[in-house]
Design an enzyme around this catalytic site. Structure first.
Site, short mmCIF file in Angstrom:
data_model
loop_
_atom_site.label_atom_id
_atom_site.label_comp_id
_atom_site.label_asym_id
_atom_site.label_seq_id
_atom_site.Cartn_x
_atom_site.Cartn_y
_atom_site.Cartn_z
N ASP A 38 0.82 -1.22 0.00
CA ASP A 38 0.00 0.00 0.00
C ASP A 38 0.85 1.27 0.00
OD1 ASP A 38 -1.93 -1.99 0.48
OD2 ASP A 38 -1.88 -1.63 2.64
N GLU A 219 -11.26 -1.35 -3.45
CA GLU A 219 -10.62 -0.57 -2.40
C GLU A 219 -9.56 0.36 -3.00
OE1 GLU A 219 -9.06 -3.69 0.00
OE2 GLU A 219 -7.52 -4.26 -1.45
#
Length: 347
Positions: A38, A219
């Site tokens: 991420d 997401e």
């Protein structure tokens, strides 16, 4: 010491040699050692350097509890600058772990540089929530606000988690926005002090439709602006799937509506090159230039069948545009990018 222990434990649980868990090439992808996911990239005007903030990976159940930062002058040689926020200490009292998916923005306020670091953490009573910590330097020290700023889903949204936050400053209006959501995409304008959203601006922005083969939203929203368009990137499928990939759409407004691109897939696996699950990205524009890079994580090839969702590594590749403004499909590589010349900005 804790970090080394968790890396060794992760390798043993997967049935692989411990030394395999920390390898990276001298150059090319991945750009960081060990396991990270991420990734958020920042160019800091104050220092003239690039920074990567990430989820610390390699632990079962996404159980990381602290955030680190790496710095670089050229996008290829990265220096570990240490832990900047630790959810396992009194530094963050409202969360008990699951330190995930951060983002950061640099602002000059009252003549001083200020950094706002947004991140996901778990709360004992409400589940996943989003917090913010502040600092006067990209490497900290950071001070947490002391409470989450988002700890609920938008109204009318029946499911999903408050994770995967992104922050964006609109170059047109000068306003700042926050985006977030797993299972949904939400956005809202930030308050002037950057430590909360304006509730009346909260907007449910989830791109409708799509499939796991193209653009079905999961997401990790990410927003940037280029030549009159707001670009919205997001991740499709599950982070442990080889098919985890990036799709996109555009809008004329920072809060949508989003028009899904005709060819929406930006970044996807290359099994022939043992590149799997490239997604959850951020984007870098080289200051003052129409030169762009996508920073993302992929699944370490040695773990594709053994806990792939928690053995991820950070990579960087070029991102280019067609004449009509559409994004060219990015080819994920092992070679990565060439060193950039050091900026003369900063000090």
């Amino acid at each position: 010491m804790k970090k080394a222990f968790f890396l060794l434990a992760a390798a043993c649980l997967a049935g692989l040699p411990a030394d395999m868990a920390a390898q990276r090439p001298a150059t090319g992808n991945p750009v960081l050692p060990e396991y990270h996911a991420d990734p958020e990239i920042l160019y800091a005007e104050q220092t003239g350097k690039y920074y990567i903030y990430s989820t610390t990976d390699g632990t079962p159940g996404w159980g990381g509890y602290y955030f680190t930062v790496f710095s670089s002058d050229d996008l290829t040689d990265w220096r570990h600058e240490g832990i900047i926020l630790d959810l396992g200490t009194d530094q963050v009292r409202w969360s008990d772990g699951n330190a995930w998916a951060p983002c950061i923005i640099e602002k000059k306020m009252d003549g001083k540089w200020k950094y706002f670091f947004y991140y996901s953490g778990n709360t004992p009573d409400k589940g996943k929530a989003i917090g913010v910590a502040t600092a006067d330097h990209p490497c900290g020290p950071f001070t947490d606000l002391g409470r989450p700023i988002i700890d609920r889903r938008p109204e009318s949204q029946p499911h999903g988690q408050q994770i995967d936050v992104d922050v964006f400053e609109d170059p047109v209006s000068g306003k700042c926005y926050l985006y977030w959501g797993n299972g949904y995409m939400a956005g809202a304008e930030l308050q002037e002090d950057m430590t909360g959203i304006k509730p009346e601006t909260e907007t449910l922005m989830t791109p409708p439709g799509g499939t796991l083969q193209d653009y079905a939203y999961r997401e990790a929203p990410y927003v940037f602006y280029r030549k009159g368009l707001y670009y919205f990137l997001w991740s499709v499928d599950d982070t442990g799937s080889p098919n985890y990939h990036v799709a996109y759409g555009t809008s004329r407004s920072p809060l949508g509506p989003i028009e899904v691109a005709k060819d929406p897939v930006v970044l996807i696996q290359r099994p022939d090159q043992e590149i799997y699950g490239p997604a959850h990205n951020s984007v870098l524009q080289v200051p003052g230039q129409d030169e762009w890079y996508i920073v993302y994580h992929r699944i370490n090839k040695n773990y594709i069948k053994h806990q792939p969702g928690v053995h991820r590594e950070v990579c960087i590749d070029r991102m280019e545009f067609n004449a009509d403004g559409t994004i060219k499909p990015v080819v994920p590589t092992h070679e990565g990018v060439k060193p950039l010349k050091k900026s003369k900005r900063g000090k």
